[in-house]
Design a protein around this motif. Structure first.
Motif, PDB file in Angstrom:
ATOM      1  N   GLY A 190      -6.218   0.151   3.323  1.00 32.11           N
ATOM      2  CA  GLY A 190      -5.654   0.811   2.156  1.00 32.11           C
ATOM      3  C   GLY A 190      -6.023   0.165   0.829  1.00 32.11           C
ATOM      4  O   GLY A 190      -5.656   0.669  -0.220  1.00 32.11           O
ATOM      5  N   PHE A 191      -6.743  -0.964   0.871  1.00 31.82           N
ATOM      6  CA  PHE A 191      -7.112  -1.662  -0.360  1.00 31.82           C
ATOM      7  C   PHE A 191      -8.614  -1.881  -0.404  1.00 31.82           C
ATOM      8  O   PHE A 191      -9.254  -2.102   0.625  1.00 31.82           O
ATOM      9  CB  PHE A 191      -6.422  -3.036  -0.443  1.00 31.82           C
ATOM     10  CG  PHE A 191      -4.954  -2.964  -0.716  1.00 31.82           C
ATOM     11  CD1 PHE A 191      -4.479  -2.902  -2.011  1.00 31.82           C
ATOM     12  CD2 PHE A 191      -4.054  -2.946   0.331  1.00 31.82           C
ATOM     13  CE1 PHE A 191      -3.113  -2.830  -2.266  1.00 31.82           C
ATOM     14  CE2 PHE A 191      -2.686  -2.878   0.092  1.00 31.82           C
ATOM     15  CZ  PHE A 191      -2.219  -2.816  -1.215  1.00 31.82           C
ATOM     16  N   LEU A 206      -4.589  -8.160   3.684  1.00 31.90           N
ATOM     17  CA  LEU A 206      -4.998  -6.924   3.008  1.00 31.90           C
ATOM     18  C   LEU A 206      -6.070  -6.197   3.820  1.00 31.90           C
ATOM     19  O   LEU A 206      -6.011  -4.980   3.988  1.00 31.90           O
ATOM     20  CB  LEU A 206      -5.525  -7.236   1.608  1.00 31.90           C
ATOM     21  CG  LEU A 206      -4.488  -7.657   0.576  1.00 31.90           C
ATOM     22  CD1 LEU A 206      -5.167  -8.198  -0.668  1.00 31.90           C
ATOM     23  CD2 LEU A 206      -3.581  -6.497   0.233  1.00 31.90           C
ATOM     24  N   ARG A 231      -5.462  -0.432  -4.778  1.00 35.08           N
ATOM     25  CA  ARG A 231      -5.097   0.562  -3.744  1.00 35.08           C
ATOM     26  C   ARG A 231      -6.181   1.626  -3.749  1.00 35.08           C
ATOM     27  O   ARG A 231      -6.519   2.183  -4.786  1.00 35.08           O
ATOM     28  CB  ARG A 231      -3.725   1.161  -4.082  1.00 35.08           C
ATOM     29  CG  ARG A 231      -3.258   2.273  -3.172  1.00 35.08           C
ATOM     30  CD  ARG A 231      -2.767   1.704  -1.859  1.00 35.08           C
ATOM     31  NE  ARG A 231      -1.990   2.689  -1.134  1.00 35.08           N
ATOM     32  CZ  ARG A 231      -2.521   3.588  -0.281  1.00 35.08           C
ATOM     33  NH1 ARG A 231      -3.800   3.618  -0.070  1.00 35.08           N
ATOM     34  NH2 ARG A 231      -1.733   4.417   0.338  1.00 35.08           N
ATOM     35  N   ALA A 258       0.839  -1.208   0.000  1.00 35.51           N
ATOM     36  CA  ALA A 258       0.000   0.000   0.000  1.00 35.51           C
ATOM     37  C   ALA A 258       0.873   1.256   0.000  1.00 35.51           C
ATOM     38  O   ALA A 258       0.529   2.258  -0.623  1.00 35.51           O
ATOM     39  CB  ALA A 258      -0.941   0.002   1.201  1.00 35.51           C
ATOM     40  N   ARG A 259       1.994   1.188   0.681  1.00 37.46           N
ATOM     41  CA  ARG A 259       2.895   2.338   0.761  1.00 37.46           C
ATOM     42  C   ARG A 259       3.516   2.669  -0.594  1.00 37.46           C
ATOM     43  O   ARG A 259       3.673   3.833  -0.951  1.00 37.46           O
ATOM     44  CB  ARG A 259       4.003   2.059   1.788  1.00 37.46           C
ATOM     45  CG  ARG A 259       4.876   3.278   2.107  1.00 37.46           C
ATOM     46  CD  ARG A 259       5.990   2.957   3.090  1.00 37.46           C
ATOM     47  NE  ARG A 259       7.058   2.162   2.511  1.00 37.46           N
ATOM     48  CZ  ARG A 259       7.962   2.598   1.628  1.00 37.46           C
ATOM     49  NH1 ARG A 259       7.921   3.832   1.195  1.00 37.46           N
ATOM     50  NH2 ARG A 259       8.908   1.807   1.179  1.00 37.46           N
ATOM     51  N   GLU A 292      -2.158   5.426  -5.959  1.00 33.27           N
ATOM     52  CA  GLU A 292      -3.602   5.269  -5.807  1.00 33.27           C
ATOM     53  C   GLU A 292      -4.171   4.647  -7.074  1.00 33.27           C
ATOM     54  O   GLU A 292      -3.833   5.052  -8.181  1.00 33.27           O
ATOM     55  CB  GLU A 292      -4.253   6.616  -5.519  1.00 33.27           C
ATOM     56  CG  GLU A 292      -3.881   7.158  -4.150  1.00 33.27           C
ATOM     57  CD  GLU A 292      -4.533   8.496  -3.846  1.00 33.27           C
ATOM     58  OE1 GLU A 292      -5.281   9.022  -4.687  1.00 33.27           O
ATOM     59  OE2 GLU A 292      -4.273   9.008  -2.755  1.00 33.27           O
TER      60      GLU A 292
END
Length: 160
Positions: free
Chosen positions: A85-86, A80, A158, A16-17, A21
């Protein structure tokens, strides 16, 4: 093919980092289903030679190889969700076939799972056993055989 070696939450946090997006994380594995006679012979070999290890269950009857990967997909999906973040992950399966030569199959055996962690004598016993099975099984014709594969995939986008 190696996400099962990654902590599912820490891996998802890192993914995610680094993903932009809308980027997609896709984790996948290729599962091989041998012809029935080969599968039975390989199960007998692996359950004996690898008794007491996770590899002993390889080629177990009653389920497909892809079914064995569902646990990994579950674990990745949970990671996840916990990491955040997903968007909700999607699962896909894609069936395909490939013809292998005996030597080609023998070359790939040591690349699976924890094979390298086995004692050298066990590695040799497994390779010799696989060679013997392949040299005597009716599914092997002119030194080749067909394997049904299923690619199992978990993909998550993401979030924005």
């Amino acid at each position: 093919m190696t996400w099962h070696w990654v902590d599912p939450v820490a891996g998802a946090v890192q993914a995610a980092r680094v993903l932009r997006e809308g980027g997609v994380l896709a984790v996948f594995w290729h599962a091989a289903d041998l012809p029935p006679t080969l599968r039975a012979a390989m199960h007998e070999l692996y359950s004996g030679a690898l008794a007491g290890t996770p590899g002993a269950a390889m080629y177990a009857p009653g389920r497909t190889a892809a079914d064995g990967y569902e646990v990994m997909l579950d674990r990745a999906g949970s990671g996840l969700e916990e990491a955040g973040g997903f968007a909700g992950p999607e699962r896909w399966r894609y069936a395909w076939q490939r013809r292998y030569g005996v030597d080609e199959w023998l070359d790939q055996v040591p690349t699976s799972g924890g094979f390298a962690r086995l004692p050298e004598a066990v590695q040799h016993a497994v390779l010799d056993g696989v060679r013997s099975v392949l040299s005597h099984d009716e599914a092997v014709v002119d030194g080749t055989f067909t394997v049904d594969h299923t690619t199992v995939l978990l993909a998550a986008r993401r979030r924005f």
